[in-house]
Design an enzyme around this catalytic site. Structure first.
Site, PDB file in Angstrom:
ATOM      1  N   GLY A 160      60.556 -11.852 -76.392  1.00  0.00           N
ATOM      2  CA  GLY A 160      59.299 -11.074 -76.693  1.00  0.00           C
ATOM      3  C   GLY A 160      59.576 -10.204 -77.759  1.00  0.00           C
ATOM      4  CB  VAL A 185      70.682  -7.210 -93.366  1.00  0.00           C
ATOM      5  CG1 VAL A 185      70.932  -7.793 -94.687  1.00  0.00           C
ATOM      6  CG2 VAL A 185      70.187  -8.744 -92.766  1.00  0.00           C
ATOM      7  CB  CYS A 229      65.172 -21.048 -76.795  1.00  0.00           C
ATOM      8  SG  CYS A 229      65.786 -22.726 -77.368  1.00  0.00           S
ATOM      9  N   GLY A 252      65.738  -9.060 -75.202  1.00  0.00           N
ATOM     10  CA  GLY A 252      65.746  -8.648 -73.782  1.00  0.00           C
ATOM     11  C   GLY A 252      66.942  -9.216 -72.749  1.00  0.00           C
ATOM     12  CB  THR A 263      62.802  -5.706 -73.831  1.00  0.00           C
ATOM     13  OG1 THR A 263      61.886  -5.728 -73.080  1.00  0.00           O
ATOM     14  CG2 THR A 263      63.941  -5.113 -73.345  1.00  0.00           C
ATOM     15  CG  ASP A 304      59.462  -5.578 -70.227  1.00  0.00           C
ATOM     16  OD1 ASP A 304      58.234  -5.384 -70.778  1.00  0.00           O
ATOM     17  OD2 ASP A 304      59.474  -6.760 -69.608  1.00  0.00           O
ATOM     18  N   GLY A 330      49.135  11.776 -67.869  1.00  0.00           N
ATOM     19  CA  GLY A 330      48.561  12.428 -66.896  1.00  0.00           C
ATOM     20  C   GLY A 330      47.766  11.546 -65.837  1.00  0.00           C
ATOM     21  CG  HIS A 336      50.458 -10.054 -76.122  1.00  0.00           C
ATOM     22  ND1 HIS A 336      49.908 -10.458 -74.941  1.00  0.00           N
ATOM     23  CD2 HIS A 336      51.774 -10.518 -76.054  1.00  0.00           C
ATOM     24  CE1 HIS A 336      50.660 -11.470 -74.368  1.00  0.00           C
ATOM     25  NE2 HIS A 336      52.095 -11.382 -75.249  1.00  0.00           N
TER      26      HIS A 336
HETATM   27  O1  F6P Z   1      59.560  -9.205 -71.707  1.00  0.00           O
HETATM   28  C1  F6P Z   1      58.675  -8.262 -72.574  1.00  0.00           C
HETATM   29  C2  F6P Z   1      57.106  -8.768 -72.353  1.00  0.00           C
HETATM   30  O2  F6P Z   1      56.213  -8.270 -72.964  1.00  0.00           O
HETATM   31  C3  F6P Z   1      56.749  -8.468 -70.787  1.00  0.00           C
HETATM   32  O3  F6P Z   1      56.402  -7.103 -70.283  1.00  0.00           O
HETATM   33  C4  F6P Z   1      55.617  -9.465 -70.517  1.00  0.00           C
HETATM   34  O4  F6P Z   1      55.525  -9.880 -69.323  1.00  0.00           O
HETATM   35  C5  F6P Z   1      56.122 -10.572 -71.299  1.00  0.00           C
HETATM   36  O5  F6P Z   1      56.877 -10.202 -72.307  1.00  0.00           O
HETATM   37  C6  F6P Z   1      54.849 -11.301 -71.866  1.00  0.00           C
HETATM   38  O6  F6P Z   1      55.496 -12.544 -72.560  1.00  0.00           O
HETATM   39  P1  F6P Z   1      54.658 -13.466 -73.562  1.00  0.00           P
HETATM   40  O7  F6P Z   1      54.513 -12.716 -74.844  1.00  0.00           O
HETATM   41  O8  F6P Z   1      55.344 -14.671 -73.877  1.00  0.00           O
HETATM   42  O9  F6P Z   1      53.282 -13.752 -72.719  1.00  0.00           O
END
Ligand code: F6P
Length: 327
Positions: free
Chosen positions: A15, A28, A77, A106, A129, A131, A189, A257
């Site tokens: 991601g 780079v 991949c 990640g 990442t 996350d 909050g 996203h």
């Molecule tokens: O690992 C990062 C992440 O954004 C997670 O929080 C989420 O579950 C996942 O990727 C979503 O993946 P994709 O963009 O492949 O749907």
């Protein structure tokens, strides 16, 4: 420069997240400043297997430090997780005379990086990442920007929630990690945070919602991590049932996203620059099989094998703090 590493490859995998471009730029420019050639590999391990790569120079990373996404593109991949896929990748690396690579991504991507290291190929991992579930670093590239995006959304939702006396379930990303939900819940909050690492019953949640209105609050904001079970939809149905009693309704906002995009924050640009530069330096000085991270205020290196061997734990004290702040 060590005699061995003369040509470096860099790829982004899994991601995307804001700060990847700043990191590529740092890899780079550090490589070039140390006299190494640098190749950008497209679409992560998929591009590596297919030999999709080009030489980069300082100008090819001009004006990208702020930009979200990744100029190299990224992919997940599955083929790389087969022995055949990995051997193809190794062949491509040898054919292109690449001596070592920097893998930015990640946990899944870092597992891939470790597999390459096991095959004897020099590799350094960089945690990228939103996350924040990678070990060996307090914070990964992209987390700060994502948090700021989430908080902006929570602030806005609060305005409308208060006007209508509503309960909002705001779902953040985090398949198996509650870091984003917990941190944004504190900063935004929220009345409650639901994360996969902490079991919370429907009864507890319903009590919290009821008590919020009893205490005279004009809204109830619950931040829910994507990976929390049984999930936001089921929860919304449950809360709706008590809504009739207290005259409020429930709305769900799934941020999705939007959390992965946008210009990188100043913090992410600096973090990505430090980690990218350290990764290139490390590779050139002969390190391999490690992840570069930031622990406290130090740039550190942790063996990839260790970093990927266990799940990163959530800070339970932070969770307790979120509960106190919600009173
Ligand atoms: O690992 C990062 C992440 O954004 C997670 O929080 C989420 O579950 C996942 O990727 C979503 O993946 P994709 O963009 O492949 O749907």
């Amino acid at each position: 420069m060590s005699g061995r590493i003369k040509r470096i490859g860099v790829l982004t995998s899994g991601g995307d997240n804001p700060g990847l471009n700043a990191c590529i730029r740092a890899v780079v420019r550090t490589s070039i400043s140390r006299g190494a050639e640098i190749f950008g590999i497209r679409r992560g391990f998929d591009g590596l297997i297919k030999g999709d790569m080009d030489a980069m120079d300082s100008r090819s990373v001009s004006n990208i430090i702020r930009r979200g996404g990744t100029i190299l593109s990224t992919a997940r991949c599955p083929e790389f997780f087969t022995e055949e896929g990995r051997l193809k990748a190794l062949k491509v690396l040898r054919e292109n005379e690449i001596d070592g690579i920097v893998v930015i991504g990640g946990n899944g991507s870092l597992m891939g990086a470790f597999e390459l290291h096991k095959l004897g190929f020099p590799v350094i991992g960089v945690p990228g990442t939103i996350d924040n579930d990678v070990n060996g670093t307090d914070i990964s590239i992209g987390v700060d920007t994502a948090l700021n995006t989430i908080i902006e959304a929570i602030d806005k939702i609060k305005d409308t929630a208060s006007s209508h006396n509503r309960t909002f379930l705001i779902e953040t990303m985090g398949r198996s990690s509650g870091y984003l939900a917990l941190s944004s819940g504190i900063a935004g909050g929220a009345e409650m945070v639901l994360i996969p690492e902490v079991e919370t019953s429907f009864d507890e949640i319903v009590d919290t919602v009821r008590n919020s209105y009893k205490k005279g609050k004009s809204h109830c904001i619950i931040v829910v991590a994507e990976g929390w079970k049984p999930g936001t939809k089921e929860l919304a149905e449950k809360i709706n049932e008590i809504g009739k009693e207290y005259e409020f309704s429930v709305r769900v906002t799934q941020l999705g996203h939007v959390q992965r995009g946008g210009d990188a924050s100043a913090f992410d640009r600096i973090l990505a620059t430090k980690l990218g530069a350290a990764a290139a330096e490390a590779l050139i000085s002969g390190k391999s099989g490690e992840i570069v991270g930031i622990l406290g205020s130090d740039i550190t290196f942790t063996p990839l094998e260790e970093a990927i061997s266990y799940e990163k734990q959530i800070d339970k004290k932070l969770y307790a703090l979120a509960e106190i702040m919600a009173k």
